[in-house]
Design an enzyme around this catalytic site. Structure first.
Site, PDB file in Angstrom:
ATOM      1  N   CYS A   9       0.818  -1.200   0.000  1.00 41.21           N
ATOM      2  CA  CYS A   9       0.000   0.000   0.000  1.00 41.21           C
ATOM      3  C   CYS A   9       0.855   1.254   0.000  1.00 41.21           C
ATOM      4  O   CYS A   9       2.049   1.205   0.241  1.00 41.21           O
ATOM      5  CB  CYS A   9      -0.870   0.058   1.263  1.00 41.21           C
ATOM      6  SG  CYS A   9      -2.015  -1.306   1.419  1.00 41.21           S
ATOM      7  N   GLY A  35       0.069   0.271  -5.019  1.00 43.46           N
ATOM      8  CA  GLY A  35      -1.174  -0.477  -4.853  1.00 43.46           C
ATOM      9  C   GLY A  35      -2.170  -0.083  -5.905  1.00 43.46           C
ATOM     10  O   GLY A  35      -2.401   1.116  -6.113  1.00 43.46           O
ATOM     11  N   ASN A 109      -0.023   0.851   5.612  1.00 42.30           N
ATOM     12  CA  ASN A 109       0.865   0.153   4.677  1.00 42.30           C
ATOM     13  C   ASN A 109       1.662  -0.857   5.497  1.00 42.30           C
ATOM     14  O   ASN A 109       2.279  -0.496   6.486  1.00 42.30           O
ATOM     15  CB  ASN A 109       1.813   1.173   4.009  1.00 42.30           C
ATOM     16  CG  ASN A 109       2.961   0.528   3.248  1.00 42.30           C
ATOM     17  OD1 ASN A 109       4.036   1.086   3.174  1.00 42.30           O
ATOM     18  ND2 ASN A 109       2.760  -0.651   2.687  1.00 42.30           N
ATOM     19  N   GLY A 110       1.634  -2.123   5.077  1.00 40.96           N
ATOM     20  CA  GLY A 110       2.436  -3.121   5.779  1.00 40.96           C
ATOM     21  C   GLY A 110       1.605  -4.271   6.291  1.00 40.96           C
ATOM     22  O   GLY A 110       0.455  -4.460   5.880  1.00 40.96           O
ATOM     23  N   CYS A 244      13.006  -2.030   4.578  1.00 43.29           N
ATOM     24  CA  CYS A 244      12.882  -3.109   3.594  1.00 43.29           C
ATOM     25  C   CYS A 244      13.851  -2.873   2.438  1.00 43.29           C
ATOM     26  O   CYS A 244      13.767  -1.857   1.739  1.00 43.29           O
ATOM     27  CB  CYS A 244      11.440  -3.124   3.093  1.00 43.29           C
ATOM     28  SG  CYS A 244      11.198  -4.118   1.609  1.00 43.29           S
ATOM     29  N   TYR A 250      13.443  -2.366  -5.712  1.00 43.92           N
ATOM     30  CA  TYR A 250      12.369  -2.459  -6.696  1.00 43.92           C
ATOM     31  C   TYR A 250      11.139  -1.588  -6.432  1.00 43.92           C
ATOM     32  O   TYR A 250      10.632  -0.947  -7.342  1.00 43.92           O
ATOM     33  CB  TYR A 250      11.931  -3.922  -6.811  1.00 43.92           C
ATOM     34  CG  TYR A 250      10.668  -4.149  -7.604  1.00 43.92           C
ATOM     35  CD1 TYR A 250      10.610  -3.852  -8.961  1.00 43.92           C
ATOM     36  CD2 TYR A 250       9.522  -4.651  -6.997  1.00 43.92           C
ATOM     37  CE1 TYR A 250       9.444  -4.049  -9.692  1.00 43.92           C
ATOM     38  CE2 TYR A 250       8.356  -4.860  -7.718  1.00 43.92           C
ATOM     39  CZ  TYR A 250       8.324  -4.562  -9.064  1.00 43.92           C
ATOM     40  OH  TYR A 250       7.182  -4.760  -9.781  1.00 43.92           O
ATOM     41  N   SER A 291      12.170  -1.385 -14.238  1.00 45.05           N
ATOM     42  CA  SER A 291      12.764  -1.212 -12.912  1.00 45.05           C
ATOM     43  C   SER A 291      14.235  -1.606 -12.868  1.00 45.05           C
ATOM     44  O   SER A 291      14.973  -1.152 -11.998  1.00 45.05           O
ATOM     45  CB  SER A 291      11.972  -2.019 -11.884  1.00 45.05           C
ATOM     46  OG  SER A 291      11.946  -3.378 -12.245  1.00 45.05           O
ATOM     47  N   ASP A 354      16.350  -6.997 -11.485  1.00 45.11           N
ATOM     48  CA  ASP A 354      16.563  -6.624 -10.084  1.00 45.11           C
ATOM     49  C   ASP A 354      16.220  -7.733  -9.110  1.00 45.11           C
ATOM     50  O   ASP A 354      16.625  -7.695  -7.950  1.00 45.11           O
ATOM     51  CB  ASP A 354      15.832  -5.314  -9.740  1.00 45.11           C
ATOM     52  CG  ASP A 354      14.403  -5.307 -10.235  1.00 45.11           C
ATOM     53  OD1 ASP A 354      13.823  -6.392 -10.365  1.00 45.11           O
ATOM     54  OD2 ASP A 354      13.887  -4.212 -10.502  1.00 45.11           O
ATOM     55  N   CYS A 390       7.863 -12.888   2.565  1.00 49.46           N
ATOM     56  CA  CYS A 390       7.826 -11.656   3.365  1.00 49.46           C
ATOM     57  C   CYS A 390       6.586 -11.672   4.250  1.00 49.46           C
ATOM     58  O   CYS A 390       5.505 -12.021   3.788  1.00 49.46           O
ATOM     59  CB  CYS A 390       7.768 -10.442   2.447  1.00 49.46           C
ATOM     60  SG  CYS A 390       7.583  -8.898   3.352  1.00 49.46           S
ATOM     61  N   CYS A 439      16.154  -4.622   6.413  1.00 53.51           N
ATOM     62  CA  CYS A 439      15.513  -5.926   6.463  1.00 53.51           C
ATOM     63  C   CYS A 439      15.942  -6.653   5.184  1.00 53.51           C
ATOM     64  O   CYS A 439      15.792  -6.141   4.080  1.00 53.51           O
ATOM     65  CB  CYS A 439      13.992  -5.803   6.502  1.00 53.51           C
ATOM     66  SG  CYS A 439      13.207  -7.436   6.446  1.00 53.51           S
TER      67      CYS A 439
HETATM   68  S1  SF4 Z   1      11.253  -9.713   4.005  1.00 51.02           S
HETATM   69 FE1  SF4 Z   1      12.081  -8.821   2.071  1.00 51.02          FE
HETATM   70  S2  SF4 Z   1      10.310  -7.841   1.067  1.00 51.02           S
HETATM   71 FE2  SF4 Z   1       9.756  -8.210   3.227  1.00 51.02          FE
HETATM   72  S3  SF4 Z   1      10.243  -6.318   4.328  1.00 51.02           S
HETATM   73 FE3  SF4 Z   1      12.044  -7.668   4.489  1.00 51.02          FE
HETATM   74  S4  SF4 Z   1      13.332  -7.114   2.720  1.00 51.02           S
HETATM   75 FE4  SF4 Z   1      11.293  -6.274   2.336  1.00 51.02          FE
END
Ligand code: SF4
Length: 456
Positions: A9, A35, A109-110, A244, A250, A291, A354, A390, A439
């Site tokens: 989102c 989104g 978002n998330g 992330c 991407y 991308s 990517d 994810c 992450c």
């Molecule tokens: S698991 Fe991968 S896609 Fe999900 S938040 Fe972490 S880096 Fe991003």
């Protein structure tokens, strides 16, 4: 990216503007890539909160009349792709709630990793849910909070949940923004002619002519009051940030900025790092449009090769992920990308993408390149092998569909029909982005927030 991952989102919020709805619609247009299933805007005026939302793209949900009717001086907006909760009208956001503390609207978002457990608990206590989203769990927790205000109830609810998230909350007192303690999902603060606003990405600030002020810090909760002042209700800690990595690889728009530099520059450096780790014996470098083009540019520059336009994208074909079955994905790919034979005939090609998620498109592309006369096709991926789903708001669908899970690197090379296949290392991602941490869970399996509802 050839096999598209879907962002969950995009969120936006602004206070103190008579044209709040129009500005929010403009911001949502620029966040459309985050989104495409539904869009919505909630505005605040002296009579309360008014909402318009629906299924479809922003321009399908909002005609000029809809915007004119959304009169108010503060607003939040949302574009959605469902990662939890089905794609249906009642799950569109913002979510509007009338509580004993007053009306509010919530955009998210998330993903909340413990939302199902919280939902089960709330249902046992008699809560009746109207949607299947994890966002509604926050709304129910707020409605039950003993905090004396919506602002306190919001913070109270967030302390009971974990995950990767960015929220905007519209109340009679203004707009709140919150980011998860690791800052997995992005949220930035801007100012338009003195009045503050919040957005998932800086491209939304640019779209409305606002200046970037700063990123909302991991774990921070801010309030934009109706006078235009910004209050930090809960301080954040930038030392904990694990944004992330896929936002940089991407998801985010290349003209967005994060951490003081453009996403385009970050992608270019990912390509350069990939070239240092995995140079290919090639005559020409091609990027998978759109991308992967910055990474291909960085890759070619690092090796002193030419990047050329060898693949052309038909922009008017529905995105491949829309087709649920593998077979229709293949046909979608065929309509979507074509090869410029003159660029590849008789040449060794380094093909840069990517990421490699399902492998469907890559398999098709290597075949098309050979049919067009490429003598060798060396595939280079500007991210590590995607091995784990994810749980923080990106749809990686089913773990069984992740091609890298099923096979080792050599078997993968055979599956996609390449002469060689190499991936960027996880360390290489950190080196290229220049940030201390991200992450990287879908590559490494090391989830910053323990996963409770899902299976790793
Ligand atoms: S698991 Fe991968 S896609 Fe999900 S938040 Fe972490 S880096 Fe991003």
């Amino acid at each position: 990216m050839t096999d598209e991952l879907r962002e969950a989102c995009g969120v936006f919020g602004i206070v103190g503007r008579r044209d709040a709805a129009a500005l929010t619609a403009e911001a949502l247009f620029s966040l459309q890539h985050r989104g495409q299933e539904s869009a919505g805007i909630a505005v605040l005026d002296d009579d309360g909160i008014h909402l318009h939302k629906g299924m479809g793209l922003v321009h399908e949900v909002f005609g000029a009349d809809d915007i004119l009717q959304l009169k108010g001086y503060s607003a939040i907006g949302h574009v959605r792709y469902s990662t939890t909760g089905a794609s249906r009208p009642e799950n569109a956001q913002p979510l509007y709630v009338r509580s004993h503390l007053g009306p509010f609207a919530l955009g998210h978002n998330g993903n909340l990793v413990d939302a199902q457990a919280a939902r089960d608990r709330l249902e046992r206590q008699g809560a009746i849910f109207q949607t299947t989203t994890d966002t509604e769990v926050v709304a129910h927790l707020m409605a039950r909070s003993q905090g004396g205000s919506l602002e306190a109830a919001f913070q109270d609810a967030l302390t009971q949940l974990s995950g990767g998230y960015a929220f905007t909350l519209l109340t009679p007192n203004g707009v709140l923004g919150a980011r998860d303690p690791f800052g997995i999902r992005p949220l930035v603060l801007g100012r338009l002619q003195g009045m503050p606003c919040l957005a998932s990405e800086t491209c939304a600030l640019t779209a409305i002519g606002a200046d970037f002020v700063r990123e909302v810090e991991p774990g921070e909760v801010v309030q934009l009051d109706l006078m235009g002042d910004v209050h930090v209700l809960r301080p954040g800690d930038p030392a904990h940030e694990k944004l992330c990595a896929f936002e940089l690889i991407y998801f985010a728009r290349p003209d967005s900025r994060y951490g003081g530099e453009s996403i385009y520059q970050a992608r270019r450096r990912l390509g350069q790092q990939l070239a240092r780790e995995a140079p290919a014996p090639a005559d020409v470098v091609l990027g998978v449009p759109d991308s992967s083009l910055p990474a291909a540019e960085g890759y070619a520059a690092e090796l002193g090769l030419r990047q050329e336009l060898g693949l052309v994208k038909n922009r008017y074909v529905a995105r491949t992920f829309i087709h649920p079955a593998q077979q229709s994905r293949e046909s979608g790919v065929q309509r979507k990308l074509t090869v410029v034979a003159e660029v590849v005939r008789g040449r060794r090609v380094a093909l840069i993408d990517d990421s490699l998620v399902r492998g469907t498109t890559m398999r098709h592309l290597t075949r098309l390149l050979r049919e067009a006369g490429a003598t060798e096709v060396h595939v280079r991926i500007a991210s590590p092998r995607y091995l784990h789903p994810c749980h923080y708001g990106i749809d990686t669908s089913n773990r069984d569909e992740l091609i890298a899970v099923a096979a080792g690197e050599n078997a993968l090379r055979g599956l996609i029909g390449a002469d060689s296949l190499r991936f960027l290392s996880a360390q290489g991602v950190l080196r290229a982005t220049g940030r201390p941490d991200h992450c990287l869970a879908c590559f490494t399996g090391e989830y910053p927030v323990p996963v409770q509802d899902g299976e790793i």
